[in-house]
Design an enzyme around this catalytic site. Structure first.
Site, PDB file in Angstrom:
ATOM      1  N   ARG A 162      83.837  -1.636  25.894  1.00 23.37           N
ATOM      2  CA  ARG A 162      84.266  -1.456  24.515  1.00 23.37           C
ATOM      3  C   ARG A 162      85.426  -0.468  24.513  1.00 23.37           C
ATOM      4  O   ARG A 162      85.555   0.361  25.412  1.00 23.37           O
ATOM      5  CB  ARG A 162      83.114  -0.939  23.656  1.00 23.37           C
ATOM      6  CG  ARG A 162      81.896  -1.869  23.634  1.00 23.37           C
ATOM      7  CD  ARG A 162      80.745  -1.248  22.850  1.00 23.37           C
ATOM      8  NE  ARG A 162      79.567  -2.113  22.836  1.00 23.37           N
ATOM      9  CZ  ARG A 162      78.587  -2.070  23.730  1.00 23.37           C
ATOM     10  NH1 ARG A 162      78.660  -1.194  24.740  1.00 23.37           N
ATOM     11  NH2 ARG A 162      77.549  -2.891  23.643  1.00 23.37           N
ATOM     12  N   LYS A 187      76.580   2.064  23.729  1.00 20.94           N
ATOM     13  CA  LYS A 187      75.821   2.334  22.516  1.00 20.94           C
ATOM     14  C   LYS A 187      74.441   2.891  22.860  1.00 20.94           C
ATOM     15  O   LYS A 187      73.815   2.469  23.829  1.00 20.94           O
ATOM     16  CB  LYS A 187      75.665   1.053  21.698  1.00 20.94           C
ATOM     17  CG  LYS A 187      76.969   0.545  21.095  1.00 20.94           C
ATOM     18  CD  LYS A 187      76.721  -0.691  20.251  1.00 20.94           C
ATOM     19  CE  LYS A 187      78.009  -1.184  19.593  1.00 20.94           C
ATOM     20  NZ  LYS A 187      77.770  -2.397  18.778  1.00 20.94           N
ATOM     21  N   HIS A 259      88.908  -5.539  21.651  1.00 20.28           N
ATOM     22  CA  HIS A 259      87.593  -6.136  21.909  1.00 20.28           C
ATOM     23  C   HIS A 259      87.710  -7.561  22.445  1.00 20.28           C
ATOM     24  O   HIS A 259      86.769  -8.081  23.046  1.00 20.28           O
ATOM     25  CB  HIS A 259      86.760  -6.128  20.629  1.00 20.28           C
ATOM     26  CG  HIS A 259      85.283  -6.087  20.865  1.00 20.28           C
ATOM     27  ND1 HIS A 259      84.616  -4.952  21.280  1.00 20.28           N
ATOM     28  CD2 HIS A 259      84.341  -7.047  20.759  1.00 20.28           C
ATOM     29  CE1 HIS A 259      83.337  -5.211  21.407  1.00 20.28           C
ATOM     30  NE2 HIS A 259      83.132  -6.483  21.100  1.00 20.28           N
ATOM     31  N   ARG A 262      86.970  -7.840  26.045  1.00 21.40           N
ATOM     32  CA  ARG A 262      85.534  -7.874  26.347  1.00 21.40           C
ATOM     33  C   ARG A 262      85.005  -9.291  26.208  1.00 21.40           C
ATOM     34  O   ARG A 262      84.228  -9.760  27.050  1.00 21.40           O
ATOM     35  CB  ARG A 262      84.805  -6.922  25.401  1.00 21.40           C
ATOM     36  CG  ARG A 262      83.293  -6.847  25.577  1.00 21.40           C
ATOM     37  CD  ARG A 262      82.748  -5.741  24.686  1.00 21.40           C
ATOM     38  NE  ARG A 262      81.308  -5.734  24.594  1.00 21.40           N
ATOM     39  CZ  ARG A 262      80.495  -5.144  25.457  1.00 21.40           C
ATOM     40  NH1 ARG A 262      81.003  -4.515  26.506  1.00 21.40           N
ATOM     41  NH2 ARG A 262      79.191  -5.159  25.299  1.00 21.40           N
ATOM     42  N   HIS A 285      74.595  -5.250  27.051  1.00 19.64           N
ATOM     43  CA  HIS A 285      73.921  -5.830  25.893  1.00 19.64           C
ATOM     44  C   HIS A 285      72.447  -5.460  25.888  1.00 19.64           C
ATOM     45  O   HIS A 285      71.807  -5.433  26.946  1.00 19.64           O
ATOM     46  CB  HIS A 285      74.058  -7.353  25.897  1.00 19.64           C
ATOM     47  CG  HIS A 285      75.439  -7.826  25.581  1.00 19.64           C
ATOM     48  ND1 HIS A 285      75.919  -9.044  25.998  1.00 19.64           N
ATOM     49  CD2 HIS A 285      76.448  -7.247  24.884  1.00 19.64           C
ATOM     50  CE1 HIS A 285      77.168  -9.185  25.576  1.00 19.64           C
ATOM     51  NE2 HIS A 285      77.502  -8.119  24.897  1.00 19.64           N
ATOM     52  N   TYR A 294      78.064 -16.037  24.375  1.00 15.48           N
ATOM     53  CA  TYR A 294      79.298 -16.326  25.105  1.00 15.48           C
ATOM     54  C   TYR A 294      79.186 -17.631  25.883  1.00 15.48           C
ATOM     55  O   TYR A 294      80.175 -18.330  26.077  1.00 15.48           O
ATOM     56  CB  TYR A 294      79.629 -15.174  26.048  1.00 15.48           C
ATOM     57  CG  TYR A 294      79.999 -13.917  25.331  1.00 15.48           C
ATOM     58  CD1 TYR A 294      81.229 -13.780  24.706  1.00 15.48           C
ATOM     59  CD2 TYR A 294      79.109 -12.849  25.259  1.00 15.48           C
ATOM     60  CE1 TYR A 294      81.573 -12.629  24.034  1.00 15.48           C
ATOM     61  CE2 TYR A 294      79.447 -11.683  24.596  1.00 15.48           C
ATOM     62  CZ  TYR A 294      80.678 -11.576  23.984  1.00 15.48           C
ATOM     63  OH  TYR A 294      81.009 -10.434  23.311  1.00 15.48           O
TER      64      TYR A 294
END
Length: 334
Positions: A162, A187, A259, A262, A285, A294
């Protein structure tokens, strides 16, 4: 003032005691909540025709929150995701208020019951390898700024990081010896290790040679010696994409952001046959469903899967119900 208007003390306690001390929220979460409340308080003050300092807890009704969310989405041009993030920050505060001000529980419940708005899930916009190469070829690597931009964009594509993860990069987080890798904090303060291509490691080394950094100092800095911002990266990237569109015209129809690199990393890993559980770990993730998104977006993977399925027209023998003279007789055999 606290007896007549407890709101200022509640706001201070929410940020300092609840978010920072008890929840140990990241600086990014604190800043996101801070920005939401700045916008919300100014919005309420304007509608009530009073100063922000005069706002009380009773002014912050569910109808005001709903009006602010509509304003965020329609007048400010925010996305549904932005609207939901604003709501999350407001909900968090009133969830805290319910434990401190029992007399305001009814007001808090009304706000907490405001639903999150569902948004259509579109397939992520990703770039083809040729498009990525065209963008990476644009920075002038003979200058420090061009070398920095080329190294940053190459790092984004290599690691699938990110943008804020990349901008927080320090030399001590990189393993320059073979095999090269980087430690990223994503995150929820979750750390992960991502491999680096030798070419990416070499670019980062060259950048450090031109602009030495302390082990704990940010690697990507602006011309004023301050950490590069996400908005600064978006501005520079827009220029590179515009120039690259002359080489790859398909970029004219794509909204490329930091982004997007990514997304490109994820889709290209899927196309290369990398297992989705590995890609999930690579990108950090939480849910495998996010990574599977994806796999659905990759048209080339879908095409290869289709090629493995034999067309129905190649069937040699007709089905049994067509071979029977009587359809009713065939049904009787079931």
């Amino acid at each position: 003032m606290s007896k007549t208007n407890p709101f200022p003390n509640l706001m201070r306690a929410f940020f300092y005691e609840w978010l920072v001390e008890q929840r140990n929220a990241s600086i990014h979460t604190v800043r996101s909540y801070r920005d939401t409340w700045r916008l919300f308080l100014r919005f309420v003050a304007q509608r009530a025709e009073k100063k922000v300092a005069m706002i009380t807890l009773t002014d912050l009704t569910a109808s005001e929150v709903a009006a602010f969310l509509r304003h965020t989405e329609h007048e400010r041009g925010g996305t549904i995701g932005t609207r939901n993030c604003r709501l999350a920050a407001i909900r968090s505060f009133f969830n805290f208020v319910a434990t401190r001000e029992p007399a305001s529980i009814a007001q808090c419940v009304e706000i907490l019951n405001i639903p999150v708005k569902r948004a259509p899930i579109s397939e992520p916009c990703y770039m083809e390898p040729a498009e990525v190469a065209a963008i990476l070829a644009q920075p002038d690597r003979s200058t420090v700024e061009g070398l920095r931009d080329h190294a940053l964009l190459s790092f984004l594509y290599n690691s699938g990081a990110r943008i804020q993860e990349a901008l927080d990069l320090c030399p001590e987080m990189i393993r320059f010896d073979s095999p090269g890798c980087v430690r990223l904090t994503g995150k929820g303060r979750k750390e992960r290790i991502c491999p680096l291509w030798p070419e990416t490691v070499m670019l980062l080394k060259k950048l450090l040679e031109r602009k030495p950094r302390a082990p704990n100092q940010r690697l990507f800095m602006n011309r004023y010696g301050e950490p590069l911002s996400a908005s600064g990266v978006r501005f520079k990237l827009a220029g590179y994409v515009k120039a690259a569109a002359g080489i790859e015209p398909s970029l004219h129809n794509k909204h490329v952001t930091p982004h997007s690199f990514r997304h490109a990393t994820a889709v290209h890993l899927v196309s290369a046959g990398v297992d989705v559980t590995v890609i999930r770990s690579w990108l950090g993730h939480v849910s495998l469903d996010t990574t599977n998104h994806y796999a659905k977006a990759n048209l080339e993977t879908k095409r290869k899967a289709l090629e493995q399925v034999s067309p129905l027209a190649t069937a040699v023998h007709p089905p049994s119900w067509k071979r029977d003279a009587s359809l009713l007789a065939w049904l009787d055999t079931l």
